[in-house]
Design a protein around this motif. Structure first.
Motif, PDB file in Angstrom:
ATOM      1  N   VAL A   1       4.406 -44.929  89.921  1.00  0.00           N
ATOM      2  CA  VAL A   1       3.398 -43.855  89.880  1.00  0.00           C
ATOM      3  C   VAL A   1       2.182 -44.313  89.090  1.00  0.00           C
ATOM      4  O   VAL A   1       2.312 -44.892  88.012  1.00  0.00           O
ATOM      5  N   SER A   2       0.990 -44.047  89.635  1.00  0.00           N
ATOM      6  CA  SER A   2      -0.244 -44.418  88.926  1.00  0.00           C
ATOM      7  C   SER A   2      -0.789 -43.267  88.095  1.00  0.00           C
ATOM      8  O   SER A   2      -1.458 -43.498  87.083  1.00  0.00           O
ATOM      9  N   SER A   3      -0.508 -42.022  88.482  1.00  0.00           N
ATOM     10  CA  SER A   3      -0.988 -40.873  87.710  1.00  0.00           C
ATOM     11  C   SER A   3      -0.101 -39.664  87.986  1.00  0.00           C
ATOM     12  O   SER A   3       0.471 -39.527  89.071  1.00  0.00           O
ATOM     13  N   ILE A   4       0.019 -38.815  86.968  1.00  0.00           N
ATOM     14  CA  ILE A   4       0.756 -37.561  87.081  1.00  0.00           C
ATOM     15  C   ILE A   4      -0.191 -36.450  86.645  1.00  0.00           C
ATOM     16  O   ILE A   4      -0.755 -36.510  85.544  1.00  0.00           O
ATOM     17  N   ARG A   5      -0.371 -35.451  87.481  1.00  0.00           N
ATOM     18  CA  ARG A   5      -1.255 -34.336  87.151  1.00  0.00           C
ATOM     19  C   ARG A   5      -0.543 -33.006  87.376  1.00  0.00           C
ATOM     20  O   ARG A   5       0.199 -32.853  88.360  1.00  0.00           O
ATOM     21  N   LEU A   6      -0.808 -32.071  86.496  1.00  0.00           N
ATOM     22  CA  LEU A   6      -0.323 -30.712  86.698  1.00  0.00           C
ATOM     23  C   LEU A   6      -1.195 -30.042  87.759  1.00  0.00           C
ATOM     24  O   LEU A   6      -2.420 -30.145  87.723  1.00  0.00           O
ATOM     25  N   THR A   7      -0.569 -29.356  88.702  1.00  0.00           N
ATOM     26  CA  THR A   7      -1.321 -28.637  89.734  1.00  0.00           C
ATOM     27  C   THR A   7      -1.221 -27.126  89.547  1.00  0.00           C
ATOM     28  O   THR A   7      -1.709 -26.367  90.381  1.00  0.00           O
ATOM     29  N   GLY A   8      -0.604 -26.706  88.466  1.00  0.00           N
ATOM     30  CA  GLY A   8      -0.468 -25.288  88.152  1.00  0.00           C
ATOM     31  C   GLY A   8       0.136 -25.141  86.769  1.00  0.00           C
ATOM     32  O   GLY A   8       0.538 -26.125  86.143  1.00  0.00           O
TER      33      GLY A   8
END
Length: 397
Positions: free
Chosen positions: A367-374
């Motif tokens: 994985v290159s990035s982890i983002r919260l979507t909510g």
């Protein structure tokens, strides 16, 4: 009660607002003194690191056999037969713990690691291909459920009851409040299934559960004790790890600079999991009962007193940790109390640590990035800081 020099606080740690955001209240508990009196509960409490760790270590004074919840087993009937590990003191605890330690060994985990690593890598690959997903059901719940039931040797049918059962057990350490009632509602099948699953004839050969009955065959314990120890695996082997992995994913998503450190050095995976346990402790609190009159930091606590230990607060005590509220994966977190401390330290900690490390490594590699979507959603529990939903988006390397 006359608590003398001990500060009396009108704080209820089982109030729903407290359970939803415990960290908003911990500083007030710590700053009030090394020992405080919680008026709504009528119990003593400790929230600073030194006092919490010391009480966990001193099992002779702060005993577990009278219950690690609000109920005092010397005065009222336990809601289920007490655990031979969590709710037992020496010599019984030492005997049963030694049996368990021979089964839950580093050698056993080394043998399991390659298969678990393959499953972790495959799961992350599958999720990254989706892009967006809910990291609670699809990752933090899914991974332990892929490996834990087989490790114990549980029957294939009914395994979904494990998470519900853990919710019931940890809720029961608090009062019989609305969180307890709603958390238990409709979960009778989970209690029945666990009782059934712990019986010898329903366990598979080669698993850790059957190994306990084989110990009974050798005269190391009774068959009844073997069944209770299998139940101990099921009580604490899933939900705590589920939330530990969930909190690690939440921490990495919320601190992209820390995730980049992990990507650059995959060997930091174990440290990332340890720091997530310190930063957002799955098990927030446990009780002890004083076996004799004792003094803590100049405060007198009478025999037979319930004492609430705030593990999560201790893990963010600025008296112990620099920038305690910050998540840093290269921090030295040796001695944290996320798994407890002393002889009653979590039996399954090696299993949880391996699971967390393998997921951390898989994330770092793929994985290159982890983002919260909510917004993350919490599942209220009297003891656990639990995640109900964690919507994220991951991009492939």
């Amino acid at each position: 009660m006359n608590t003398g020099s001990i500060a009396s606080l009108d704080i209820d740690p089982f109030d729903e607002a407290f359970l939803a955001d415990p960290y908003a209240h911990h500083a007030a508990l710590r700053d009030a003194g090394p020992v405080v009196w919680l008026e709504p509960l009528g119990v003593y409490a400790m929230a600073r690191f030194d006092e919490v760790q010391s009480a966990l270590r001193n099992h002779e004074t702060f005993c577990s056999s009278r219950g690690v919840g609000l109920a005092d087993f010397s005065k009222e009937e336990p809601f289920r037969p007490p655990s031979l590990l969590l709710e037992a003191d020496p010599p019984l605890h030492d005997r049963t713990r030694s049996i368990m330690n021979r089964i839950v060994s580093l050698k056993a985990l080394k043998q399991l690691r390659p298969a678990w690593q393959a499953k972790a890598d495959a799961l992350i690959a599958k999720l990254v291909s989706k892009g967006q997903f809910d990291a609670v059901p699809e990752l933090s719940e899914a991974f332990p459920m892929m490996i834990f039931p087989d490790m114990i040797g549980l029957a294939d049918e009914g395994r979904e009851h494990l998470i519900d059962y853990a919710t019931i057990v940890f809720n029961a350490f608090g009062p019989r409040n609305r969180v307890f009632e709603e958390g238990n509602a409709g979960k009778e099948a989970a209690i029945d299934w666990v009782a059934w699953a712990c019986e010898r004839q329903n366990l598979k050969r080669g698993g850790w559960g059957m190994a306990l009955y084989e110990a009974a065959d050798r005269g190391e314990c009774t068959p009844e004790e073997a069944g209770k120890m299998v139940r101990s695996f099921l009580s604490a082997g899933v939900d705590t790890t589920v939330n530990g992995i969930g909190h690690m994913v939440l921490a990495l998503a919320s601190h992209p600079e820390e995730f980049q450190k992990l990507r650059e050095n995959h060997k930091l995976a174990s440290r990332a999991f340890e720091e997530s346990l310190r930063w957002d402790s799955t098990v927030q609190t446990f009780f002890r009962t004083t076996a004799k009159d004792t003094e803590v930091a100049g405060s007198n606590i009478p025999e037979g007193s319930k004492v609430l230990l705030f593990l999560a607060s201790a893990n963010r005590d600025p008296r112990k940790w620099d920038d305690a509220d910050q998540f840093r994966i290269d921090r030295n977190v040796s001695g944290h109390v996320g798994f407890g401390f002393g002889i009653h330290q979590c039996l399954g900690q090696m299993v949880a640590r391996l699971e967390g490390e393998l997921i951390g490594e898989a994330l770092a590699k793929q994985v290159s990035s982890i983002r919260l979507t909510g917004e993350p959603k919490r599942r209220l529990n009297n003891t656990l800081h639990a995640l109900g939903s964690l919507p994220v988006e991951m991009e492939v390397v």
